[in-house]
Design an enzyme around this catalytic site. Structure first.
Site, mmCIF file in Angstrom:
data_model
loop_
_atom_site.group_PDB
_atom_site.id
_atom_site.type_symbol
_atom_site.label_atom_id
_atom_site.label_comp_id
_atom_site.label_asym_id
_atom_site.label_seq_id
_atom_site.Cartn_x
_atom_site.Cartn_y
_atom_site.Cartn_z
ATOM 1 N N ASP A 148 3.293 12.278 15.470
ATOM 2 C CA ASP A 148 3.512 12.558 14.041
ATOM 3 C C ASP A 148 2.184 12.737 13.312
ATOM 4 O O ASP A 148 1.997 12.229 12.212
ATOM 5 C CB ASP A 148 4.330 11.437 13.405
ATOM 6 C CG ASP A 148 4.879 11.832 12.022
ATOM 7 O OD1 ASP A 148 4.996 13.041 11.751
ATOM 8 O OD2 ASP A 148 5.176 10.931 11.226
ATOM 9 N N GLY A 199 8.747 6.368 6.853
ATOM 10 C CA GLY A 199 10.075 6.385 7.440
ATOM 11 C C GLY A 199 10.389 5.141 8.242
ATOM 12 O O GLY A 199 11.553 4.804 8.436
ATOM 13 N N LEU A 215 0.814 -1.215 0.000
ATOM 14 C CA LEU A 215 0.000 0.000 0.000
ATOM 15 C C LEU A 215 0.846 1.262 0.000
ATOM 16 O O LEU A 215 0.397 2.304 -0.482
ATOM 17 C CB LEU A 215 -0.921 0.010 1.228
ATOM 18 C CG LEU A 215 -1.959 -1.118 1.311
ATOM 19 C CD1 LEU A 215 -2.711 -1.042 2.633
ATOM 20 C CD2 LEU A 215 -2.925 -1.045 0.141
ATOM 21 N N GLY A 216 2.037 1.200 0.550
ATOM 22 C CA GLY A 216 2.885 2.385 0.617
ATOM 23 C C GLY A 216 4.035 2.158 1.571
ATOM 24 O O GLY A 216 4.221 1.064 2.118
#
Length: 420
Positions: A125, A18, A14-15
Site C-alpha cells: 500500500d 483503514g 495523530l490520525g
C-alpha cells in the site's frame, strides 16, 4: 488524563486509516513512539491477526533511515496494536507538489523498497499518504500491514486493502502482490511528486482502477531524467519493471543500511537492552535538527525535557506573543484617546504597561527557559511599540475617533474571548 495501552502512555491522536488509529505515545523509558491501535472490526478477524503475528517478526527485520521500523506488537486482548518508530513530519500527500528535490525523494523511496524487499516484506500500500516527509527526506510507514490484512473478512468489514491509482494492475485483477507491485506503487507515488497530479487521475475507485489496467499514466510535466524511469516502473507487465536495487543503480545511489538495534519482544512490557534506533535524516524537531535523527524523548534530556515539552513551550510562546501584540495595540489606543482630555490617565496606562513588560522581561532573563531571548525581545518591542503607537495615533486622530476605535477593539476582544 492520559490513556495507557500496555506499557505505553498514549499522548495524542495523530490520525486514522483503514486499519486503525495512530497515537503519539511514550514507551516505558520515556521515548516517543507511534502506536497503531487496530479498529475493532479489524481486530475481530482472528485469521488476519494470526497472519499479522507471523509477519511481524519479518517486518521487524526491516531497518534503514527511510523506513519507520516496527518495534513492538501486542495482537492479543481487546485492543491489539503495533508500535513503530515515530517520525515527525508531514505526509507527501500534504506537502506542496511538485517536490523540489525529486532526486532525494526518489533515492529515499527506492532505498526503503530495497530494505523491505531484502527482508522479504512487500508493502502492498505504498502511496503519498504513507510517505512521511521530514526535511525533504522520505520515510515509509505502514509497510507489510496491508499484506497481512488481505483477507475477505477484513475487507468485508470495511478496511480498504490498497488504494486504486497506486495499486499495480495485476493486484487489481486479483493477482499476487509481489515486489514488482511495490515498484509500480513507487512509480505512481514518484509521478505524483514530480507532476503534482495523480498519474491515473481522480474519481470513483472503480474508474481509477479501470484506467490503471487499461490506460497509460499521465506523466506530462515530469522531468526528463525521471520520465523514462517512471514509464518503466508503471509498465503493466510486472516482468518489465526494474527492481528496487536497479532503481538505486539508475539513480546512482548506494543503499543506505544500518545495523538493527535491539528491539522489543512481541507483546512484552519492557524493552530489551538498547535503544529503539535512530535514523539518519529521518525526522526534524520544531527548532533544529540534531544529527538528522528521529528524536527520542527521555525526561531530563534536552531543553525542558526534550521534543514534546519544547514543542509545548513554543506553542505557549506563540500564544503569549499574540496576546502581547493585542494588548499593546489596545493599550496604545486607550492612552491615545485619553491623552487630550486626561493626560494623567494616558501616562498611567503607558507606565503600567511598560512596568509589566519590563517585569516580564526580567523574569525571562532570570529563567532558564530555552526561548527566553525571544521573550525578552518581544516584551521590549511591545513596550516601545505601544508608546510610539500612542503618540502617533494621538497626532493623527481626534479624541472621539480614538475612543471609538478603543471601544470597538474592546467589543471585538470580548466577542473573541467568548467564542474561544
Amino acid at each position: 488524563m492520559s490513556d495507557h495501552l500496555g506499557p505505553y502512555e498514549l499522548l495524542s491522536r495523530l490520525g486514522a486509516g483503514g486499519f486503525g488509529e495512530v497515537h503519539l505515545a511514550l514507551d516505558p523509558e520515556g521515548r516517543t513512539v507511534a502506536v497503531k491501535v487496530l479498529h475493532p472490526h479489524v481486530a475481530a478477524d482472528g485469521a488476519a491477526l494470526a497472519r499479522l503475528s507471523r509477519e511481524v517478526e519479518t517486518m521487524r527485520r526491516v531497518g534503514g533511515p527511510h523506513v519507520a521500523e516496527v518495534l513492538d506488537a501486542s495482537l492479543e486482548g481487546a485492543r491489539p496494536y503495533l508500535v513503530t518508530r515515530y517520525v515527525q513530519g508531514r505526509p507527501l500527500s500534504a506537502v506542496p507538489v511538485p517536490v523540489a528535490d525529486l532526486r532525494l525523494l526518489a533515492s529515499g523511496l527506492a532505498d526503503a523498497l530495497a530494505a523491505m524487499h531484502d527482508a522479504g516484506v512487500v508493502h502492498r500500500d505504498l502511496k503519498p499518504a504513507n510517505v512521511m516527509m521530514s526535511e525533504g527526506e522520505p520515510v515509509v510507514i505502514d509497510f507489510g500491514i496491508a499484506s497481512a490484512f488481505d483477507s475477505l473478512s477484513v475487507t468485508a468489514s470495511g478496511a480498504v486493502v490498497g488504494t486504486p491509482g497506486y495499486l499495480a494492475p495485476e493486484v487489481l485483477e486479483g493477482g499476487e502482490a509481489g515486489p514488482e507491485a511495490d515498484v509500480f506503487s513507487f512509480g505512481a507515488t514518484l509521478a505524483y511528486a514530480a507532476t503534482g497530479r495523480h498519474p491515473f487521475g481522480q474519481g470513483p475507485p472503480s474508474a481509477v482502477a479501470y484506467r490503471v489496467v487499461h490506460h497509460p499514466p499521465d506523466l506530462d510535466g515530469a522531468p526528463a531524467w525521471v520520465a523514462s524511469l517512471l514509464a518503466e516502473c508503471l509498465d503493466p507487465d510486472p516482468a518489465k519493471r526494474p527492481s528496487a536495487g536497479e532503481i538505486l543503480a539508475r539513480l546512482g545511489t548506494a543503499p543506505e543500511r544500518r545495523p538493527r538495534r535491539a528491539a522489543f519482544r512481541m507483546g512484552s512490557d519492557r524493552p530489551r537492552a538498547g535503544r529503539a534506533g535512530r535514523a539518519g535524516r529521518a525526522a526534524r524537531e520544531d527548532v533544529d535538527v540534531h544529527d538528522s535523527v528521529t528524536r527520542e524523548w527521555r525526561p531530563g534530556t534536552g531543553p525542558r525535557g526534550g521534543q514534546v515539552e519544547e514543542s509545548r513551550a513554543r506553542h505557549r510562546e506563540r500564544v503569549r506573543r499574540r496576546w502581547l501584540v493585542g494588548s499593546a495595540m489596545f493599550m496604545a489606543l486607550l492612552a491615545a484617546a485619553a491623552r487630550g482630555p486626561l493626560p494623567e490617565v494616558a501616562l498611567f496606562l503607558l507606565a503600567a504597561f511598560t512596568l509589566g513588560g519590563v517585569a516580564d522581561a526580567g523574569v525571562a532573563l532570570l529563567s532558564r527557559a530555552p526561548l527566553r531571548r525571544g521573550r525578552i525581545i518581544a516584551d521590549l518591542v511591545a513596550v516601545a511599540g505601544a508608546v510610539g503607537l500612542c503618540f502617533g495615533l494621538s497626532a493623527v486622530f481626534s479624541t472621539f475617533t480614538l475612543a471609538l476605535f478603543a471601544g470597538t477593539a474592546l467589543v471585538v476582544g470580548v466577542v473573541f474571548l467568548l467564542s474561544a
